[in-house]
Write an enzyme that holds these catalytic residues in place. Sequence first.
Site, mmCIF file in Angstrom:
data_model
loop_
_atom_site.group_PDB
_atom_site.id
_atom_site.type_symbol
_atom_site.label_atom_id
_atom_site.label_comp_id
_atom_site.label_asym_id
_atom_site.label_seq_id
_atom_site.Cartn_x
_atom_site.Cartn_y
_atom_site.Cartn_z
ATOM 1 N N CYS A 1 72.080 -103.254 37.686
ATOM 2 C CA CYS A 1 72.480 -102.831 36.620
ATOM 3 C C CYS A 1 71.177 -102.491 35.833
ATOM 4 C CB CYS A 1 73.113 -103.768 35.324
ATOM 5 S SG CYS A 1 74.922 -104.270 35.721
ATOM 6 N N ASP B 1 52.085 -104.747 38.771
ATOM 7 C CA ASP B 1 52.188 -105.883 37.951
ATOM 8 C C ASP B 1 50.473 -106.858 37.808
ATOM 9 O OD1 ASP B 1 54.817 -107.607 38.282
ATOM 10 O OD2 ASP B 1 52.979 -109.220 37.520
HETATM 11 N N1 LIG Z 1 67.237 -102.950 28.980
HETATM 12 C C1 LIG Z 1 67.377 -104.192 29.485
HETATM 13 O O1 LIG Z 1 68.607 -103.722 30.145
HETATM 14 C C2 LIG Z 1 66.534 -105.276 30.718
HETATM 15 C C3 LIG Z 1 65.848 -105.616 29.862
HETATM 16 N N2 LIG Z 1 64.957 -106.605 30.440
HETATM 17 C C4 LIG Z 1 64.324 -107.240 29.517
HETATM 18 O O2 LIG Z 1 62.720 -106.753 30.536
HETATM 19 C C5 LIG Z 1 61.984 -107.262 30.315
HETATM 20 C C6 LIG Z 1 61.404 -108.045 31.531
HETATM 21 O O3 LIG Z 1 62.539 -108.237 32.008
HETATM 22 P P1 LIG Z 1 62.427 -108.782 33.928
HETATM 23 O O4 LIG Z 1 61.778 -108.059 34.461
HETATM 24 O O5 LIG Z 1 63.905 -109.825 33.710
HETATM 25 O O6 LIG Z 1 61.160 -110.239 33.429
HETATM 26 P P2 LIG Z 1 60.271 -111.534 33.937
HETATM 27 O O7 LIG Z 1 59.820 -112.287 33.098
HETATM 28 O O8 LIG Z 1 61.012 -112.101 34.832
HETATM 29 O O9 LIG Z 1 58.811 -109.994 34.874
HETATM 30 C C7 LIG Z 1 58.409 -109.525 34.560
HETATM 31 C C8 LIG Z 1 57.115 -108.666 34.930
HETATM 32 O O10 LIG Z 1 56.028 -108.333 34.639
HETATM 33 C C9 LIG Z 1 55.453 -108.688 35.054
HETATM 34 N N3 LIG Z 1 53.898 -108.656 34.076
HETATM 35 C C10 LIG Z 1 53.791 -109.538 32.267
HETATM 36 N N4 LIG Z 1 52.722 -108.452 32.172
HETATM 37 C C11 LIG Z 1 52.271 -107.476 33.055
HETATM 38 C C12 LIG Z 1 51.246 -106.720 32.358
HETATM 39 N N5 LIG Z 1 50.827 -106.756 31.311
HETATM 40 N N6 LIG Z 1 51.555 -105.408 33.179
HETATM 41 C C13 LIG Z 1 51.929 -105.105 34.085
HETATM 42 N N7 LIG Z 1 52.882 -106.236 34.484
HETATM 43 C C14 LIG Z 1 53.297 -107.095 33.846
HETATM 44 C C15 LIG Z 1 55.119 -110.247 35.327
HETATM 45 O O11 LIG Z 1 54.226 -110.807 36.296
HETATM 46 C C16 LIG Z 1 57.054 -110.498 35.608
HETATM 47 O O12 LIG Z 1 56.821 -109.808 37.644
HETATM 48 C C17 LIG Z 1 61.608 -108.417 29.070
HETATM 49 O O13 LIG Z 1 61.757 -108.127 28.463
HETATM 50 C C18 LIG Z 1 63.622 -108.290 29.538
HETATM 51 O O14 LIG Z 1 64.073 -109.175 28.166
HETATM 52 C C19 LIG Z 1 65.458 -107.453 31.214
HETATM 53 C C20 LIG Z 1 66.932 -107.518 32.223
HETATM 54 C C21 LIG Z 1 67.763 -106.056 31.478
#
Ligand SMILES: NC(=O)C1=CN([C@@H]2O[C@H](COP(=O)(O)OP(=O)(O)OC[C@H]3O[C@@H](n4cnc5c(N)ncnc54)[C@H](O)[C@@H]3O)[C@@H](O)[C@H]2O)C=CC1
Length: 334
Positions: free
Chosen positions: A152, A210
Amino acid sequence: MSAPTDKPPSSCKVMLSKNVANHLLTEVHEGLKTLEKPPHLVGLLANNDPAALTYAQMTQKTCEENGFKYSMRQVSRDDIEQAILNANTDNNVDGIIVYYPIFGTRQDQYLQQIVDVTKDVEGLSHRYIFNMYQNIRFLDGEAKRQKSILPCTPLANIKILEYLNIYNTILPYGNRLFGHTICVVNRSEVVGRPLAALLANDGACVYSVDITGVQKFTRGEGLQKKTHEIVDLEGKTLKDVVPLCDVVITGVPSDKYKFDTSLLREGAVCVNFSSEKNFPYEVRDKASLFVPSIGKVTIVVLLRNLLRLIQNKRMDDVKPAEATERPGTLEASS
Ligand SMILES: NC(=O)C1=CN([C@@H]2O[C@H](COP(=O)(O)OP(=O)(O)OC[C@H]3O[C@@H](n4cnc5c(N)ncnc54)[C@H](O)[C@@H]3O)[C@@H](O)[C@H]2O)C=CC1
Ligand SMILES: Nc1nc(=O)c2c([nH]1)NC[C@@H]1CN(c3ccc(C(=O)N[C@@H](CCC(=O)O)C(=O)O)cc3)C=[N+]21
């Protein structure tokens, strides 16, 4: 010297995700008209993550406003496996979403694989993930009637780029991002990596950033490959790749993180999918278009996926009837 009032007005257009969500909802409403009863989505919540609860509540509200039935089932970690199995066999359930993280270990991947593939609205089953990475868009081969399910949030990002006309509809389907260079800041298995792959499969050159480094996803020179290939760009950082990009997508899950907008190309398109504000206010001085959050689109994509699952199931149900109408079909295809 220059006080804020002396500044010329910004040329940046801020696009709120509700515009894109409403556009997609019209398509969802058309699909709903063909059904006898409202689709039923079950949300299984087995963690204490406030972001997951907010997301679940937003989903419930959108379902109820748009003719879908949503049931939130809060269970303990110990009971989540059984709760999934119960929903799998319940004929009154059309779709299942399990909110992650639960264990935060490989047990979460195990749970993703036990959701019945015909009820997996998030497209996390191995079959759907395989199809996505391999750029296989249909479940039924050349018949092309049953579309595979895409995750999604990556798909929501794509729907936003389509709405913003980054996709060039004059080009054939599958090549419509040819010529675009896109940076994705996040390479998680659930969002960033699938998103980079989907964008590259559609013809873009994608820099996936990343904390572990930068990778480049492309379909090769002149889009010669059927699916994307990945190369590690050793020693490269965000600073090297962002100036090359006309689109920048961020998803860093930290309120401390702010993207350095001085790196942006003039007129770049910026999209943030993180629940935190990854871009500072000044992004408006550089970007031509800015989408500050995408949650509303993600939820409509979820509903669209649910309709797609129901449509796919319906086609499976009509197959035997068709086969009797056209004797020989079965022999010919075996
Ligand atoms: N808007 C939406 O529909 C959705 C939003 N989200 C949001 O998106 C965000 C990420 O979610 P996920 O990917 O599931 O989290 P996750 O924690 O699984 O992955 C985050 C990734 O970002 C990387 N990262 C962290 N700091 C970084 C930096 N300074 N530079 C580059 N990469 C960096 C991490 O190493 C990791 O690979 C969260 O805030 C979550 O709430 C998640 C799913 C749906
Ligand atoms: N299986 C699974 N799939 C998910 O997609 C999933 C999950 N588990 N676990 C929890 C995270 C979190 N998440 C968010 C979705 C939208 C916003 C979001 O951006 N919402 C609003 C803002 C919300 C607010 O008002 O604070 C918006 O974009 O406008 C945030 C977070 C999805 N998640």
